[in-house]
Design a protein around this motif. Sequence first.
Motif, short mmCIF file in Angstrom:
data_model
loop_
_atom_site.label_atom_id
_atom_site.label_comp_id
_atom_site.label_asym_id
_atom_site.label_seq_id
_atom_site.Cartn_x
_atom_site.Cartn_y
_atom_site.Cartn_z
N PRO A 104 0.80 -1.22 0.00
CA PRO A 104 0.00 0.00 0.00
C PRO A 104 0.84 1.28 0.00
O PRO A 104 0.41 2.30 -0.53
CB PRO A 104 -0.82 -0.10 1.28
CG PRO A 104 -0.79 -1.53 1.66
CD PRO A 104 0.48 -2.10 1.10
N GLU A 105 2.04 1.21 0.55
CA GLU A 105 2.91 2.38 0.58
C GLU A 105 3.38 2.80 -0.82
O GLU A 105 3.86 3.91 -1.01
CB GLU A 105 4.12 2.13 1.50
CG GLU A 105 5.09 1.06 1.01
CD GLU A 105 4.74 -0.37 1.43
OE1 GLU A 105 3.55 -0.66 1.72
OE2 GLU A 105 5.66 -1.20 1.46
N LEU A 106 3.20 1.94 -1.80
CA LEU A 106 3.60 2.25 -3.18
C LEU A 106 2.39 2.51 -4.08
O LEU A 106 2.53 2.56 -5.30
CB LEU A 106 4.44 1.10 -3.75
CG LEU A 106 5.75 0.81 -3.00
CD1 LEU A 106 6.43 -0.42 -3.58
CD2 LEU A 106 6.68 2.01 -3.03
N ALA A 107 1.21 2.70 -3.50
CA ALA A 107 -0.01 2.88 -4.28
C ALA A 107 0.05 4.10 -5.20
O ALA A 107 -0.38 4.03 -6.36
CB ALA A 107 -1.22 2.97 -3.36
N GLU A 108 0.57 5.22 -4.71
CA GLU A 108 0.66 6.42 -5.56
C GLU A 108 1.59 6.19 -6.74
O GLU A 108 1.31 6.64 -7.85
CB GLU A 108 1.12 7.63 -4.74
CG GLU A 108 0.03 8.19 -3.86
CD GLU A 108 0.47 9.47 -3.18
OE1 GLU A 108 0.90 10.41 -3.88
OE2 GLU A 108 0.38 9.52 -1.95
N TRP A 109 2.69 5.51 -6.49
CA TRP A 109 3.62 5.20 -7.57
C TRP A 109 2.96 4.29 -8.60
O TRP A 109 3.14 4.47 -9.80
CB TRP A 109 4.89 4.55 -7.03
CG TRP A 109 5.81 5.54 -6.39
CD1 TRP A 109 5.92 5.82 -5.06
CD2 TRP A 109 6.71 6.41 -7.06
NE1 TRP A 109 6.85 6.79 -4.87
CE2 TRP A 109 7.36 7.18 -6.08
CE3 TRP A 109 7.05 6.61 -8.39
CZ2 TRP A 109 8.32 8.13 -6.38
CZ3 TRP A 109 8.01 7.56 -8.70
CH2 TRP A 109 8.64 8.32 -7.70
N ALA A 110 2.19 3.33 -8.14
CA ALA A 110 1.48 2.42 -9.05
C ALA A 110 0.53 3.21 -9.94
O ALA A 110 0.47 3.00 -11.16
CB ALA A 110 0.73 1.34 -8.28
#
Length: 176
Positions: A104-110
Amino acid sequence: MTATTMTATTMTATTMTATTMTATTMTTAPARVAGTSAASALELLDRSRHSLLEACHSRDLTARHRLAQLGALRAAAAVVAARTTSRGHEGPRSLWELLPSVAPELAEWAGFFELVASHPAPSTARAADDLLRQAETFLELVCRTLGLPVAGIPHDQLVPTALAPTALSPKGSGSP
């Protein structure tokens, strides 16, 4: 990378898009996974670094853009490989849709890279270079997310080739 966890329909640099990599139904597993998953994740991270270095050396804007996307895609696949186990076949899903469920910590990057994949190649060198820098940052974040050391690559080695002669030339050396 095993066929049961990840399937790449097309992974060549000339035809790669973020939507070509798909995954079967996955469930979250502990961050520390031994054996095949860890080896797959490390291999994907190594291939991600290679793609980014190749992008730095490319003078072609489209190739630089595609290779930066491929580097980010491989980094995301490393997280999925390290944090998931396969369970059945629900059908293909975009890696960028799957990443937020396992990290979830990489959701914006995804979301960012999914948007980049849906747009055509950049028309300027700056746009291609910006994407390359963002992919490098994403790779560093992925390494930290997986508890791995961040590769200490000096930034002067990651300057795109088109800029390298002027950007790396020492002042007063007489070289162009």
